[in-house]
Design a protein around this motif. Structure first.
Motif, PDB file in Angstrom:
ATOM      1  N   LYS A  13       0.840  -1.345  -0.022  1.00 27.73           N
ATOM      2  CA  LYS A  13       0.101  -0.078  -0.031  1.00 27.73           C
ATOM      3  C   LYS A  13       0.918   1.453   0.102  1.00 27.73           C
ATOM      4  N   ASN A  14       2.265   1.116   0.410  1.00 28.10           N
ATOM      5  CA  ASN A  14       3.062   2.353   0.737  1.00 28.10           C
ATOM      6  C   ASN A  14       4.063   2.380  -0.363  1.00 28.10           C
ATOM      7  N   ALA A  15       4.492   1.154  -0.969  1.00 21.65           N
ATOM      8  CA  ALA A  15       5.454   1.099  -1.959  1.00 21.65           C
ATOM      9  C   ALA A  15       5.406   0.161  -2.835  1.00 21.65           C
ATOM     10  N   TRP A  16       5.476   0.178  -4.071  1.00 20.28           N
ATOM     11  CA  TRP A  16       5.518  -0.898  -5.172  1.00 20.28           C
ATOM     12  C   TRP A  16       6.153  -0.346  -6.668  1.00 20.28           C
ATOM     13  N   VAL A  17       6.428  -1.367  -7.123  1.00 15.96           N
ATOM     14  CA  VAL A  17       7.095  -1.274  -8.426  1.00 15.96           C
ATOM     15  C   VAL A  17       6.133  -1.320  -9.725  1.00 15.96           C
ATOM     16  N   SER A  18       6.061  -0.459 -10.602  1.00 13.08           N
ATOM     17  CA  SER A  18       4.837  -0.429 -11.774  1.00 13.08           C
ATOM     18  C   SER A  18       5.554   0.255 -13.035  1.00 13.08           C
ATOM     19  N   ASN A  19       5.467  -0.366 -13.927  1.00 19.43           N
ATOM     20  CA  ASN A  19       6.048  -0.263 -15.371  1.00 19.43           C
ATOM     21  C   ASN A  19       7.656   0.484 -15.224  1.00 19.43           C
ATOM     22  N   GLY A  20       8.186  -0.330 -14.381  1.00 19.86           N
ATOM     23  CA  GLY A  20       9.608  -0.029 -14.042  1.00 19.86           C
ATOM     24  C   GLY A  20      10.208   0.913 -13.216  1.00 19.86           C
ATOM     25  N   THR A  21       9.132   1.759 -12.576  1.00 21.67           N
ATOM     26  CA  THR A  21       9.450   2.754 -11.720  1.00 21.67           C
ATOM     27  C   THR A  21       8.898   2.450 -10.202  1.00 21.67           C
ATOM     28  N   LEU A  22       9.558   2.965  -9.266  1.00 21.60           N
ATOM     29  CA  LEU A  22       9.195   2.839  -7.829  1.00 21.60           C
ATOM     30  C   LEU A  22       8.244   3.642  -7.614  1.00 21.60           C
ATOM     31  N   LYS A  23       7.144   3.351  -6.981  1.00 19.62           N
ATOM     32  CA  LYS A  23       6.160   4.235  -6.319  1.00 19.62           C
ATOM     33  C   LYS A  23       6.020   4.141  -4.742  1.00 19.62           C
ATOM     34  N   ILE A  24       6.019   5.172  -4.189  1.00 20.97           N
ATOM     35  CA  ILE A  24       6.253   5.550  -2.839  1.00 20.97           C
ATOM     36  C   ILE A  24       4.956   6.313  -2.528  1.00 20.97           C
ATOM     37  N   ARG A  25       4.056   5.931  -1.610  1.00 21.20           N
ATOM     38  CA  ARG A  25       2.871   6.642  -1.185  1.00 21.20           C
ATOM     39  C   ARG A  25       2.613   6.823   0.333  1.00 21.20           C
ATOM     40  N   ALA A  26       2.475   8.099   0.752  1.00 22.60           N
ATOM     41  CA  ALA A  26       2.151   8.376   2.083  1.00 22.60           C
ATOM     42  C   ALA A  26       0.549   8.406   2.242  1.00 22.60           C
ATOM     43  N   LEU A  27       0.106   7.660   3.245  1.00 27.81           N
ATOM     44  CA  LEU A  27      -1.268   7.626   3.421  1.00 27.81           C
ATOM     45  C   LEU A  27      -1.891   8.309   4.834  1.00 27.81           C
ATOM     46  N   ARG A  28      -2.758   8.931   4.606  1.00 23.50           N
ATOM     47  CA  ARG A  28      -3.377   9.670   5.885  1.00 23.50           C
ATOM     48  C   ARG A  28      -4.421   8.385   6.410  1.00 23.50           C
ATOM     49  N   GLU A  29      -3.773   7.741   7.533  1.00 19.90           N
ATOM     50  CA  GLU A  29      -4.533   6.615   8.291  1.00 19.90           C
ATOM     51  C   GLU A  29      -3.971   6.436   9.474  1.00 19.90           C
ATOM     52  N   ASP A  30      -5.011   6.029  10.351  1.00 23.78           N
ATOM     53  CA  ASP A  30      -4.285   5.800  11.878  1.00 23.78           C
ATOM     54  C   ASP A  30      -3.724   4.396  11.942  1.00 23.78           C
ATOM     55  N   TRP A  31      -2.358   4.639  12.630  1.00 26.31           N
ATOM     56  CA  TRP A  31      -1.408   3.335  12.390  1.00 26.31           C
ATOM     57  C   TRP A  31      -1.067   3.341  14.049  1.00 26.31           C
ATOM     58  N   ARG A  32      -1.606   2.161  14.415  1.00 30.57           N
ATOM     59  CA  ARG A  32      -1.020   1.891  16.032  1.00 30.57           C
ATOM     60  C   ARG A  32       0.309   1.243  16.417  1.00 30.57           C
ATOM     61  N   VAL A  33       1.271   1.811  17.016  1.00 29.32           N
ATOM     62  CA  VAL A  33       2.600   1.218  17.283  1.00 29.32           C
ATOM     63  C   VAL A  33       2.798   1.431  18.900  1.00 29.32           C
ATOM     64  N   GLN A  34       3.604   0.524  19.407  1.00 30.21           N
ATOM     65  CA  GLN A  34       4.011   0.649  20.651  1.00 30.21           C
ATOM     66  C   GLN A  34       5.249   1.225  20.870  1.00 30.21           C
ATOM     67  N   GLU A  35       5.399   1.863  22.048  1.00 28.04           N
ATOM     68  CA  GLU A  35       6.665   2.683  22.083  1.00 28.04           C
ATOM     69  C   GLU A  35       7.440   2.380  23.206  1.00 28.04           C
ATOM     70  N   ALA A  36       8.713   1.925  22.844  1.00 26.51           N
ATOM     71  CA  ALA A  36       9.580   1.244  23.700  1.00 26.51           C
ATOM     72  C   ALA A  36      10.160   2.552  24.732  1.00 26.51           C
ATOM     73  N   PRO A  37      10.760   2.034  25.866  1.00 25.05           N
ATOM     74  CA  PRO A  37      11.524   3.240  26.703  1.00 25.05           C
ATOM     75  C   PRO A  37      12.671   4.063  25.958  1.00 25.05           C
ATOM     76  N   HIS A  38      12.968   5.190  26.207  1.00 26.76           N
ATOM     77  CA  HIS A  38      13.913   5.927  25.558  1.00 26.76           C
ATOM     78  C   HIS A  38      15.363   5.310  25.879  1.00 26.76           C
ATOM     79  N   THR A  39      16.158   5.624  24.713  1.00 25.11           N
ATOM     80  CA  THR A  39      17.520   4.857  24.922  1.00 25.11           C
ATOM     81  C   THR A  39      18.623   5.797  25.493  1.00 25.11           C
ATOM     82  N   ALA A  40      19.298   5.323  26.177  1.00 22.91           N
ATOM     83  CA  ALA A  40      20.291   6.566  26.711  1.00 22.91           C
ATOM     84  C   ALA A  40      21.338   7.101  25.596  1.00 22.91           C
ATOM     85  N   ALA A  41      21.519   6.632  24.569  1.00 23.74           N
ATOM     86  CA  ALA A  41      22.396   7.179  23.471  1.00 23.74           C
ATOM     87  C   ALA A  41      21.685   8.220  22.838  1.00 23.74           C
ATOM     88  N   SER A  42      20.572   8.132  22.379  1.00 25.73           N
ATOM     89  CA  SER A  42      19.714   9.074  21.594  1.00 25.73           C
ATOM     90  C   SER A  42      18.645   9.855  22.451  1.00 25.73           C
TER      91      SER A  42
END
Length: 80
Positions: A13-42
């Motif tokens: 849905k976000n990236a594919w090849v069509s007719n020899g070209t790479l297509k990248i699409r940003a979509l407005r949609e709710d996407w749930r992720v889980q957030e790990a604790p902060h890392t000391a390095a960053s």
């Protein structure tokens, strides 16, 4: 919280090849992720899927995460 976009892997849905070209699409949609604790390095949270008991966060957009390392070199491209 900064960025409101989640970069998906292997999602046609976000990236594919069509007719020899790479297509990248940003979509407005709710996407749930889980957030790990902060890392000391960053001091930035690491967003990842599947961490038990980590706080959940909903991102407003999705796009593609592409890795080109070791897959080729190029000088020219076009973004539309």
């Amino acid at each position: 919280h900064g960025e409101e976009q989640w970069y998906t892997r292997n999602r046609r849905k976000n990236a594919w090849v069509s007719n020899g070209t790479l297509k990248i699409r940003a979509l407005r949609e709710d996407w749930r992720v889980q957030e790990a604790p902060h890392t000391a390095a960053s001091e930035q949270p690491i967003l990842t899927d599947g961490i038990a008991d980590a706080p959940q966060r909903t991102m407003a957009y999705t796009s593609a995460r592409l890795s080109t390392k070791g897959r080729g070199d190029w000088l020219y491209g076009r973004v539309e």
